[in-house]
Design a protein around this motif. Sequence first.
Motif, short mmCIF file in Angstrom:
data_model
loop_
_atom_site.label_atom_id
_atom_site.label_comp_id
_atom_site.label_asym_id
_atom_site.label_seq_id
_atom_site.Cartn_x
_atom_site.Cartn_y
_atom_site.Cartn_z
N ILE A 12 -35.96 -49.77 -9.66
CA ILE A 12 -36.14 -51.13 -9.80
C ILE A 12 -35.49 -51.75 -10.92
N ASP A 13 -34.62 -50.95 -11.52
CA ASP A 13 -33.93 -51.40 -12.80
C ASP A 13 -32.79 -52.39 -12.25
N LYS A 14 -32.48 -53.49 -12.70
CA LYS A 14 -31.77 -54.42 -12.29
C LYS A 14 -30.11 -54.05 -12.73
N GLY A 15 -30.07 -53.29 -13.93
CA GLY A 15 -28.70 -52.78 -14.32
C GLY A 15 -28.18 -51.98 -13.25
N ILE A 16 -28.90 -50.96 -12.97
CA ILE A 16 -28.50 -49.85 -11.81
C ILE A 16 -27.93 -50.68 -10.54
N LEU A 17 -28.86 -51.67 -9.96
CA LEU A 17 -28.59 -52.31 -8.73
C LEU A 17 -26.98 -53.32 -9.11
N GLU A 18 -26.74 -53.60 -9.99
CA GLU A 18 -25.65 -54.35 -10.36
C GLU A 18 -24.29 -53.30 -10.29
N LEU A 19 -24.52 -52.11 -10.64
CA LEU A 19 -23.58 -50.84 -10.66
C LEU A 19 -23.34 -50.54 -9.28
N CYS A 20 -24.41 -49.99 -8.64
CA CYS A 20 -24.11 -49.27 -7.41
C CYS A 20 -25.22 -49.49 -6.31
N ARG A 21 -25.01 -48.79 -5.22
CA ARG A 21 -26.10 -48.98 -4.35
C ARG A 21 -26.80 -47.37 -4.14
N PRO A 75 -20.31 -48.56 -5.20
CA PRO A 75 -20.37 -47.40 -4.55
C PRO A 75 -21.91 -46.91 -4.19
N ILE A 76 -22.02 -45.91 -3.43
CA ILE A 76 -23.03 -45.64 -2.84
C ILE A 76 -23.37 -44.25 -3.76
N VAL A 77 -24.82 -44.13 -4.32
CA VAL A 77 -24.83 -42.87 -5.28
C VAL A 77 -26.01 -42.31 -4.37
N GLY A 78 -26.01 -41.13 -4.26
CA GLY A 78 -26.98 -40.30 -3.48
C GLY A 78 -28.00 -39.80 -4.53
N VAL A 79 -29.33 -40.16 -4.59
CA VAL A 79 -30.30 -39.69 -5.44
C VAL A 79 -31.37 -38.57 -4.94
N THR A 80 -30.89 -37.43 -5.39
CA THR A 80 -31.85 -36.35 -4.64
C THR A 80 -33.25 -36.16 -5.35
N MET A 81 -34.34 -36.19 -4.66
CA MET A 81 -35.50 -36.42 -5.11
C MET A 81 -36.17 -35.30 -5.96
N GLY A 82 -35.42 -34.14 -5.90
CA GLY A 82 -36.02 -32.86 -6.92
C GLY A 82 -37.09 -32.46 -6.25
N ASP A 83 -37.89 -31.77 -6.92
CA ASP A 83 -39.03 -30.86 -6.41
C ASP A 83 -40.26 -31.89 -6.13
N PRO A 84 -40.48 -32.07 -4.87
CA PRO A 84 -41.64 -33.11 -4.69
C PRO A 84 -43.01 -33.00 -5.44
N ALA A 85 -43.33 -31.69 -6.01
CA ALA A 85 -44.45 -31.57 -6.85
C ALA A 85 -44.26 -31.85 -8.17
N GLY A 86 -43.11 -32.21 -8.60
CA GLY A 86 -42.79 -32.67 -10.09
C GLY A 86 -42.72 -34.24 -10.31
N VAL A 87 -42.14 -34.59 -11.60
CA VAL A 87 -42.11 -36.03 -11.68
C VAL A 87 -40.68 -36.62 -11.06
N GLY A 88 -40.04 -35.87 -10.40
CA GLY A 88 -38.90 -36.64 -9.74
C GLY A 88 -39.00 -37.80 -8.95
N PRO A 89 -40.01 -37.71 -7.92
CA PRO A 89 -40.26 -38.87 -7.02
C PRO A 89 -40.66 -40.16 -8.16
N GLU A 90 -41.45 -39.87 -9.00
CA GLU A 90 -41.83 -41.07 -9.84
C GLU A 90 -41.02 -41.72 -10.75
N ILE A 91 -40.09 -40.79 -11.18
CA ILE A 91 -38.99 -41.38 -12.24
C ILE A 91 -37.89 -42.14 -11.37
#
Length: 329
Positions: free
Chosen positions: A25-34, A3-19
Amino acid sequence: MKPIVGVTMGDPAGVGPEIIAKALIDKGILELCRPVVFGSCAVMEEAFRICGLNVDINVLDEESFAYKNGAVNILDIDNVDIESLNRGKVSGDCGKAAYQYVEKAVELAIDGRIKAIATAPVNKESLRAANVPFIGHTEMLEKLTGVTNPLTMFQVDSLRIFFLTRHVSLRKACDLVTEMKLYEMIKRSFAALKRLGVKDPVIAVAALNPHGGEHGLFGDEEENEIRPAIKRAADEGYNVVGPFPADSVFHFAATGKYDAVVSLYHDQGHIAAKMMNFEKTVSITNNLPFLRTSVDHGTAFDIAGTGIASEISMIEAIRLAGVYSRFFI
């Protein structure tokens, strides 16, 4: 097909983009979804730099939506001036941008082009500065989907928690513990679990008073409101039990005795989840036209731009979106 999962970036001035950068890059995520990031490509590129990550970025065209395996896929919503971005500060521009990411993700989710949405944190003050008429994601999602009173569930590892009351004072929360309100919550919770693929769920209800009220010795809410609600639901075939003292019921649910617990007020359930594992607690919104998961923390302006924010909750939010979206119809 994953499944494709949309990941919204959150507030650009917060930690959202970094987390998000570190989570993707977590391999477990890429095994479950796009996963597909809905946000500013320029901000995400800077987030990867801040986190010391070198990745291949694929900017998606909204029409073709051609996902590239092995790359970070971004639907570029170019609404941030990276040169003037002031990390860690309240900004109306960033509040507006954060809302626009959610708005676009909801649009594509309703169209069926993405299966679920995992949201990074927004900032209430920035939303207010942008004159966005919502204080958070739940209110945005209500408006954008037309769904009233979305049902929130917390999950941390195997522990699932529903909330009878949330953002009200403790005094008011006690007044809201009524037979009808709890009865309806039990039914909604069962429906939510089944939609998430839980077969024949068993739900426990937490007590309000110490020791479950000791049959009226420490309060009469259990006898007058809570037990009648549980009995009414059980008589209709729902596998619901309780009320059980709050100092034990969450432990037993976490060890597999129950599939979920109905918490009667905000902190009762929040404390249980976050004491179990603060970083892995994820919020799930159930009764939308699509599945939505979220980190259970804020924008952390005090450490934004440093690259030290933990990505664990973001990983869990995307992971659960991938897991549950298989069942979500």
